[in-house]
Write a protein that holds these residues in place. Sequence first.
Motif, PDB file in Angstrom:
ATOM      1  N   ARG A  43       0.836  -1.200   0.000  1.00  0.00           N
ATOM      2  CA  ARG A  43       0.000   0.000   0.000  1.00  0.00           C
ATOM      3  C   ARG A  43       0.868   1.246   0.000  1.00  0.00           C
ATOM      4  N   SER A  47       0.763   4.189  -2.776  1.00  0.00           N
ATOM      5  CA  SER A  47       0.401   5.523  -2.290  1.00  0.00           C
ATOM      6  C   SER A  47       1.541   6.513  -2.554  1.00  0.00           C
ATOM      7  N   ILE A  50       1.708   7.705  -6.121  1.00  0.00           N
ATOM      8  CA  ILE A  50       0.736   8.775  -6.401  1.00  0.00           C
ATOM      9  C   ILE A  50       1.251  10.097  -5.835  1.00  0.00           C
ATOM     10  N   GLN A  51       1.751  10.060  -4.596  1.00  0.00           N
ATOM     11  CA  GLN A  51       2.242  11.289  -3.957  1.00  0.00           C
ATOM     12  C   GLN A  51       3.378  11.917  -4.761  1.00  0.00           C
ATOM     13  N   ARG A  54       2.089  13.510  -7.962  1.00  0.00           N
ATOM     14  CA  ARG A  54       1.393  14.769  -7.700  1.00  0.00           C
ATOM     15  C   ARG A  54       2.388  15.873  -7.323  1.00  0.00           C
ATOM     16  N   ARG A  61       1.280  16.764  -1.383  1.00  0.00           N
ATOM     17  CA  ARG A  61       1.475  15.335  -1.111  1.00  0.00           C
ATOM     18  C   ARG A  61       0.152  14.686  -0.722  1.00  0.00           C
ATOM     19  N   THR A  62      -0.613  15.403   0.115  1.00  0.00           N
ATOM     20  CA  THR A  62      -1.831  14.801   0.656  1.00  0.00           C
ATOM     21  C   THR A  62      -3.088  15.471   0.106  1.00  0.00           C
ATOM     22  N   VAL A  63      -4.164  14.682   0.054  1.00  0.00           N
ATOM     23  CA  VAL A  63      -5.465  15.202  -0.394  1.00  0.00           C
ATOM     24  C   VAL A  63      -6.487  14.775   0.658  1.00  0.00           C
ATOM     25  N   ARG A  66      -9.769  12.866  -0.293  1.00  0.00           N
ATOM     26  CA  ARG A  66      -9.570  11.444  -0.612  1.00  0.00           C
ATOM     27  C   ARG A  66      -9.315  10.651   0.686  1.00  0.00           C
ATOM     28  N   GLU A  67      -8.547  11.223   1.598  1.00  0.00           N
ATOM     29  CA  GLU A  67      -8.273  10.528   2.864  1.00  0.00           C
ATOM     30  C   GLU A  67      -9.574  10.293   3.637  1.00  0.00           C
ATOM     31  N   VAL A  70     -11.181   7.207   2.337  1.00  0.00           N
ATOM     32  CA  VAL A  70     -10.462   6.018   2.823  1.00  0.00           C
ATOM     33  C   VAL A  70     -10.809   5.772   4.293  1.00  0.00           C
ATOM     34  N   LEU A  90      -2.565   5.615   7.091  1.00  0.00           N
ATOM     35  CA  LEU A  90      -2.350   6.775   6.214  1.00  0.00           C
ATOM     36  C   LEU A  90      -1.049   7.485   6.572  1.00  0.00           C
ATOM     37  N   CYS A  93       1.833   5.568   5.277  1.00  0.00           N
ATOM     38  CA  CYS A  93       1.953   5.596   3.816  1.00  0.00           C
ATOM     39  C   CYS A  93       2.392   6.966   3.299  1.00  0.00           C
TER      40      CYS A  93
HETATM   41  C1  LIG Z   1      -2.471   8.070  -2.489  1.00  0.00           C
HETATM   42  C2  LIG Z   1      -2.932   9.322  -2.538  1.00  0.00           C
HETATM   43  O1  LIG Z   1      -2.260  10.371  -1.900  1.00  0.00           O
HETATM   44  C3  LIG Z   1      -2.350  10.558  -0.491  1.00  0.00           C
HETATM   45  C4  LIG Z   1      -2.364   9.275   0.221  1.00  0.00           C
HETATM   46  C5  LIG Z   1      -3.538   8.609   0.412  1.00  0.00           C
HETATM   47  C6  LIG Z   1      -3.547   7.160   0.828  1.00  0.00           C
HETATM   48  O2  LIG Z   1      -2.495   6.648   1.230  1.00  0.00           O
HETATM   49  O3  LIG Z   1      -4.602   6.525   0.701  1.00  0.00           O
HETATM   50  C7  LIG Z   1      -4.761   9.270   0.210  1.00  0.00           C
HETATM   51  C8  LIG Z   1      -4.809  10.560  -0.130  1.00  0.00           C
HETATM   52  C9  LIG Z   1      -3.592  11.398  -0.215  1.00  0.00           C
HETATM   53  O4  LIG Z   1      -3.421  12.120   0.986  1.00  0.00           O
HETATM   54  C10 LIG Z   1      -4.162   9.669  -3.288  1.00  0.00           C
HETATM   55  O5  LIG Z   1      -4.433  10.851  -3.504  1.00  0.00           O
HETATM   56  O6  LIG Z   1      -4.897   8.750  -3.676  1.00  0.00           O
END
Ligand SMILES: C=C(O[C@@H]1C=C(C(=O)O)C=C[C@H]1O)C(=O)O
Length: 113
Positions: A43, A47, A50-51, A54, A61-63, A66-67, A70, A90, A93
């Motif tokens: 995971r 993750s 993606i970070q 972005r 780094r973070t959104v 979306r968190e 999750v 989270l 990750c």
């Molecule tokens: C992986 C991402 O980036 C970050 C990490 C996430 C995760 O580990 O689930 C969720 C949102 C973001 O803070 C994403 O945007 O999907």
Amino acid sequence: MTQQGMKDLTATAAEIDAQAAIEIDRQEIDLLDSKIIELIQNRHRVSFRIQQRRLGDGGPRTVLAREMVVIDRYRQALGPEGTSLVTDILRLCRGPAPEAAVSTTAERSEPTA
Ligand SMILES: C=C(O[C@@H]1C=C(C(=O)O)C=C[C@H]1O)C(=O)O
């Protein structure tokens, strides 16, 4: 053998059975734990990918939105403890790979976006 002796033997056999059953279940837990750790490492890898993408595009780094999605998944499946579990997942990750005991708290601060 006396009746008491028989009772003692039966009790000892039951204790050995119980201990053996615990050992078998513990082996299953050990296997499950190593799979959970492997899943968390996977995971993190996805993750982090993606970070990095972005961040490379000048994004955060973070959104947070979306968190929240999750977090809700874990809360619905596992209740309040699921929320605290996924909060740790989270955090784990976020940022570089969680090598055993080398990550700093600063690298895994709370999300900013
Ligand atoms: C992986 C991402 O980036 C970050 C990490 C996430 C995760 O580990 O689930 C969720 C949102 C973001 O803070 C994403 O945007 O999907």
